[in-house]
Design a protein around this motif. Structure first.
Motif, short mmCIF file in Angstrom:
data_model
loop_
_atom_site.label_atom_id
_atom_site.label_comp_id
_atom_site.label_asym_id
_atom_site.label_seq_id
_atom_site.Cartn_x
_atom_site.Cartn_y
_atom_site.Cartn_z
N ALA A 97 0.83 -1.21 0.00
CA ALA A 97 0.00 0.00 0.00
C ALA A 97 0.87 1.25 0.00
N VAL A 98 0.43 2.25 -0.77
CA VAL A 98 1.14 3.53 -0.88
C VAL A 98 0.16 4.66 -0.54
N PHE A 99 0.59 5.57 0.31
CA PHE A 99 -0.25 6.69 0.74
C PHE A 99 -0.60 7.60 -0.44
N ASP A 100 -1.87 8.03 -0.51
CA ASP A 100 -2.31 8.99 -1.53
C ASP A 100 -2.65 10.35 -0.93
N LYS A 193 0.63 11.21 6.05
CA LYS A 193 1.64 10.16 5.94
C LYS A 193 1.99 9.58 7.30
N PHE A 196 -0.77 7.24 8.15
CA PHE A 196 -0.65 6.06 7.31
C PHE A 196 0.42 5.12 7.86
N TYR A 243 -5.26 5.34 0.04
CA TYR A 243 -4.02 4.69 -0.44
C TYR A 243 -4.33 3.85 -1.67
N HIS A 244 -3.27 3.41 -2.36
CA HIS A 244 -3.46 2.52 -3.50
C HIS A 244 -2.50 1.34 -3.38
N TYR A 245 -2.82 0.26 -4.08
CA TYR A 245 -2.00 -0.97 -4.04
C TYR A 245 -2.40 -1.82 -5.24
N THR A 254 -7.69 0.79 -5.05
CA THR A 254 -7.60 1.87 -4.05
C THR A 254 -8.27 1.42 -2.77
N LYS A 256 -9.10 2.78 1.66
CA LYS A 256 -9.16 3.89 2.62
C LYS A 256 -9.40 3.35 4.02
#
Length: 447
Positions: A97-100, A193, A196, A243-245, A254, A256
């Motif tokens: 997962a990456v923070f958006d 962030k 997250f 976030y997305h992954y 995506t 949340k």
């Protein structure tokens, strides 16, 4: 049994004759030398003033109020809201997962007050203090506690807590209070962030409500350059970590994590009022009453800010003890200019509080000889000269006055309790003349 039936029929026939006489020529009796006359008195003196109640309870209303309004008659109001946030239940986020982004989402309650056509800016601040309920001291006398203060612990329209001057979120928008849309406020990426990372690592600060409150006390939101006060549902407030992954098939997805309000009891609306440019400039916490004679016989009431109209009827007791009369009905009549085509519409109904000698509302005037609170409903006027009217039946109240009840009391014209506490609806009582717009009408039989 036959005798009782005959007597009943004779009495019924007599009563019908009496009522017919009342309607035809206002005189009833057994001969010209002994008439009963039905008359109307509308000359009982009314002493009126605009009165400011003590700060109203504003916690746990279920509505976040944000904005400002400049009313030429009642002055400037600015409303902000405070609340606590609760962390989501801990769960595993996708490993990649990456923070958006971080956003705060508000959903309209469909309530608004003022001009909603102009652009506004919402600003979110981080609290430096933990929100704590105000405890009503045990030594407060019962006479000082209004009937609508039902909880011992609450937060009020004057309550406030310290917050960081630097905002953690801002958003420009044009309100659409009648829509089903939501307002999304972009929050600070740096803090997003941090949250997250805490979610990924299952930080202990997210493990319980108390742990999270120690880390993050809560939020204050206000509206800048606002011309209207807008309501949002507290239950629907969400702070979202986006976030997305990639899913197991390798496709982008995506997600949340949701933070919500922690205990609506700690969510409240703070109100600042400025009346310096109005005829109510002398109305404040130290001087709570402005006589109608200083406002050109104009009177006011408003929810939220706690403004009501105070009424004294000094001649009512004397009239009720006048010999040779039987009082049939006592009415309090409020008349004002129509508001159909104005920004501030007249409320649908009003109530009457009975206040003690400290001007504290202790009871409501009930429907005559019943127990439910009486509401005077709006009878709208028109542009042809007919005034908007509200009428209260004070017959039972007058009977109790005659018996010696309600000594050293006054009547307070107010919005219904829910509207008084949960809205900013208002009424400007004026007929554009130098005469009072509140009067009494007493129908009585003279013998």
């Amino acid at each position: 049994m036959k005798s009782k039936t005959l007597n009943f029929l004779i009495f019924t026939g007599f009563l019908a004759a009496v009522l017919t006489a009342c309607k035809s020529n206002n005189k009833i009796g057994f001969g010209d030398n002994d008439p009963l006359t039905v008359e109307i008195n509308d000359s009982i003196k009314v002493i009126a003033s605009t009165y400011l109640l003590d700060s109203l309870p504003s916690s746990n209303t279920g509505t976040i109020m944000l904005g400002a309004n400049d009313d030429p008659a009642l002055g400037k109001l600015k409303v902000s809201s405070y609340f606590r946030i609760k962390a989501p239940a801990q769960s595993d986020l996708p490993k990649d997962a990456v923070f958006d982004s971080l956003s705060l989402v508000l959903k309209y309650s469909k309530y608004s007050y003022g001009d909603t056509t102009k652009l506004q800016q919402l600003v979110v601040h981080r609290l430096n203090q933990l929100i704590k309920l105000h405890k009503v001291n045990n030594d407060v006398e019962p006479e000082e506690k209004p009937l609508f203060v039902t909880n011992e612990d609450a937060l009020y329209t004057t309550s406030a807590f310290k917050y960081d001057a630097a905002p953690i979120g801002t958003h420009n928008y044009k309100p659409s209070p009648g829509s089903k849309d939501s307002v999304s406020i972009k929050m600070d990426d740096k803090w997003g962030k941090e949250l997250f990372k805490m979610l990924i690592e299952k930080d202990r600060r997210l493990s319980s409500a108390d742990e999270f409150l120690n880390y993050f006390n809560g939020m204050q939101i206000e509206s800048i350059n606002s011309s209207a006060i807008i309501g949002f549902n507290a239950d629907d407030l969400k702070m979202l970590v986006h976030y997305h992954y990639r899913n197991t098939a390798g496709f982008p997805e995506t997600g949340k994590s949701e933070f919500v309000i922690h205990d609506k009891q700690y969510q409240f609306n703070h109100i600042d009022a400025d009346r310096q440019a109005t005829s109510l400039k002398g109305l404040n916490e130290k001087h709570r009453e402005v006589d109608a004679s200083t406002t050109g016989q104009q009177l006011f009431l408003q929810g939220g800010s706690g403004i009501v109209t105070k009424i004294l009827l000094p001649g009512l007791t004397q009239f009720m003890h006048e010999p040779g009369i039987v009082v049939n009905k006592v009415e309090l009549i409020i008349q004002t200019k129509p508001s159909s085509y104005t920004l501030y519409k007249a409320p649908a109904s009003l109530i009457l509080f009975i206040a003690n000698d400290r001007n504290t509302p202790k009871f409501t005037v009930p429907v005559a000889y019943e127990t439910t609170t009486q509401q005077a409903t709006l009878r709208p006027g028109n542009d042809n000269g007919s005034l908007t009217t509200f009428t209260f039946n004070l017959s039972e109240y007058a009977d109790k006055i005659k018996k010696g009840d309600y000594k050293n009391t006054s009547l307070l014209i107010s919005l219904p309790v829910d509207d008084l506490i949960k809205t900013f609806n208002r009424l400007h009582i004026t007929n554009d003349k130098s005469t009072l717009s509140v009067s009494t009408r007493i129908t009585y039989t003279k013998y």
